[in-house]
Each structure stands twice: as C-alpha cells, then as structure tokens.
Scaffold this motif. Structure first.
Motif, mmCIF file in Angstrom:
data_model
loop_
_atom_site.group_PDB
_atom_site.id
_atom_site.type_symbol
_atom_site.label_atom_id
_atom_site.label_comp_id
_atom_site.label_asym_id
_atom_site.label_seq_id
_atom_site.Cartn_x
_atom_site.Cartn_y
_atom_site.Cartn_z
ATOM 1 N N ASN A 1 0.833 -1.211 0.000
ATOM 2 C CA ASN A 1 0.000 0.000 0.000
ATOM 3 C C ASN A 1 0.867 1.262 0.000
ATOM 4 O O ASN A 1 0.691 2.156 0.822
ATOM 5 C CB ASN A 1 -0.960 -0.002 1.199
ATOM 6 N N GLN B 1 4.195 7.021 2.135
ATOM 7 C CA GLN B 1 3.461 6.277 3.159
ATOM 8 C C GLN B 1 3.325 4.839 2.692
ATOM 9 O O GLN B 1 3.150 4.580 1.497
ATOM 10 C CB GLN B 1 2.079 6.880 3.401
ATOM 11 N N PHE B 2 3.413 3.900 3.633
ATOM 12 C CA PHE B 2 3.319 2.483 3.291
ATOM 13 C C PHE B 2 3.027 1.672 4.537
ATOM 14 O O PHE B 2 3.252 2.122 5.658
ATOM 15 C CB PHE B 2 4.615 1.990 2.642
ATOM 16 N N ASP B 3 2.508 0.464 4.315
ATOM 17 C CA ASP B 3 2.371 -0.511 5.386
ATOM 18 C C ASP B 3 3.649 -1.328 5.376
ATOM 19 O O ASP B 3 4.098 -1.777 4.309
ATOM 20 C CB ASP B 3 1.178 -1.432 5.139
ATOM 21 N N VAL C 1 2.211 5.671 11.966
ATOM 22 C CA VAL C 1 0.845 6.181 11.896
ATOM 23 C C VAL C 1 -0.022 5.344 12.833
ATOM 24 O O VAL C 1 -0.777 5.860 13.644
ATOM 25 C CB VAL C 1 0.309 6.131 10.446
ATOM 26 N N SER C 2 0.117 4.037 12.722
ATOM 27 C CA SER C 2 -0.590 3.089 13.580
ATOM 28 C C SER C 2 0.053 1.728 13.373
ATOM 29 O O SER C 2 0.676 1.490 12.327
ATOM 30 C CB SER C 2 -2.074 3.034 13.224
ATOM 31 N N SER C 3 -0.083 0.840 14.357
ATOM 32 C CA SER C 3 0.529 -0.473 14.216
ATOM 33 C C SER C 3 -0.256 -1.539 14.952
ATOM 34 O O SER C 3 -1.063 -1.244 15.829
ATOM 35 C CB SER C 3 1.963 -0.444 14.766
ATOM 36 N N THR D 1 2.758 -5.485 11.587
ATOM 37 C CA THR D 1 2.623 -4.513 10.504
ATOM 38 C C THR D 1 2.247 -3.150 11.080
ATOM 39 O O THR D 1 1.438 -3.068 11.998
ATOM 40 C CB THR D 1 1.551 -4.969 9.500
ATOM 41 N N ARG E 1 1.659 1.194 9.740
ATOM 42 C CA ARG E 1 1.591 2.191 8.676
ATOM 43 C C ARG E 1 2.639 3.241 8.983
ATOM 44 O O ARG E 1 2.700 3.768 10.104
ATOM 45 C CB ARG E 1 0.192 2.824 8.622
ATOM 46 N N THR F 1 5.080 6.755 7.745
ATOM 47 C CA THR F 1 5.224 7.960 6.932
ATOM 48 C C THR F 1 6.670 8.413 7.030
ATOM 49 O O THR F 1 7.239 8.487 8.119
ATOM 50 C CB THR F 1 4.309 9.098 7.434
#
Length: 194
Positions: free
Chosen positions: A10, A64-66, A86-88, A146, A148, A150
C-alpha cells in the motif's frame, strides 16, 4: 510461518512534482518559472551527499506504506526518528489472539512457537497478569507485526545507504522495494544492493 519478500505494501508517494519544482527555487527570481521537469541539475541535487543540504527538496517527497517487520527489525527501525508510525498492530492488546505460528518468520524454531502456544493456552484457561506477562515476554524476535509508516525520500536515502547490505533479510528486501518508487535514483544514488 510467513516469509515476507516484500515488506512494504500500500505504497503512496506524495509531493514529487511540487518538490522537484521547488528544488529549482534557489536559481530563479520568478517562482512561476520552475516546472516539474526532472533535469540533470535536479538529479545532481538529489544525489548530493547526505548532510550537505543540497538534497533538502527530497524532504517534501512524502512516502506512506504498510511495513511488516519482525520484532528484531522493528527495534532497529525505531532508531530512525524520521520514520513516523501512523498506527501499528499491538502485542499489548492482541498477543493472546494472534496465530503465533502464522505471525512468525521462517527463522523461528517450531519448538519456540509450540512453547508460546502452550503459554497462550494457559493464559486463556487462567487469564492472570502473570500468565499474560509470560506470553508477552516469550514472543520471539521473529514475530512479525505490521505498521503504517510515513517518511520521505531524503530519509529513505539515509536508510538505503545504511541498510542495503544489512544482515537481516527484511532490510535488504525493504531496500530492494525502494527501487520500485518513482525516481528511485533520488534515494539509491545509483548504489547497488550488496
């Protein structure tokens, strides 16, 4: 067990054209003149030595990527203060609900997975704080999570230079994927993956 050959998914790149245009600002008096064309001068600026300041425009190219990494690789990734989470996924919230074997990479011994599964079963039968901590503190470093992320091209350039030949296969796979980004030569500076 999972083998992650492409740890990034992504992937989205933002600000490439605007940053290329802005890279031309130092040499113009009319800011309406620069365009988005990648010229030899833009390439030269992108390939400038890290820390020289000449590659500053790369900061505006946001990526941005996962990213799926093992616990071992995440510990190393956290040294980069410019790789923003960003979040995990969370071991604190979900460790007893993960399929331990499915989350581990191919380097985790099956015996370790078996022991952790036993601990999860014990926790599920008796959800005490002590049993929870036994599970949490015995998760192998090959357990994959995993998040996200930035960052930007300038920071990826630093990561690439430092990790392209790393002993962990995740870092090498990550650096290999950077070659798929638009104008990846801004990041790789023509360096080969060793």
């Amino acid at each position: 067990m999972v083998r992650v050959t492409e740890p990034m998914r992504n992937i989205h790149v933002y600000g490439l054209s605007d940053s290329v245009r802005a890279s031309k600002y130092p040499m113009v008096t009319d800011i309406n003149m620069p365009d988005e064309t990648v010229t030899d001068r833009v390439r030269k600026l992108a390939c400038a030595d890290p820390g020289s300041g000449h590659d500053q425009f790369l900061t505006g190219i946001v990526v941005q990527f996962d990213l799926t990494f093992s616990v071992k690789a995440w510990v190393e990734a956290e040294r980069y203060h410019f790789l923003d989470f960003v979040s995990s996924q969370s071991t604190m919230h979900r460790i007893t609900q993960f399929d331990i074997g499915a989350q581990c990479n191919e380097w985790v011994d099956e015996r370790v997975i078996y022991v952790v599964r036993e601990m999860v079963e014990k926790y599920n039968a008796d959800p005490s704080h002590e049993n929870y901590l036994r599970v949490l503190y015995n998760v192998p470093v090959g357990f994959q999570l995993t998040a996200r992320m930035t960052t930007n091209y300038r920071q990826l350039k630093t990561i690439y230079a430092q990790r392209k030949g790393h002993r962990l296969p995740e870092w090498r796979a990550f650096c290999h994927q950077l070659n798929e980004l638009p104008y990846s030569e801004f990041i790789t500076r023509g360096m080969s993956e060793e």
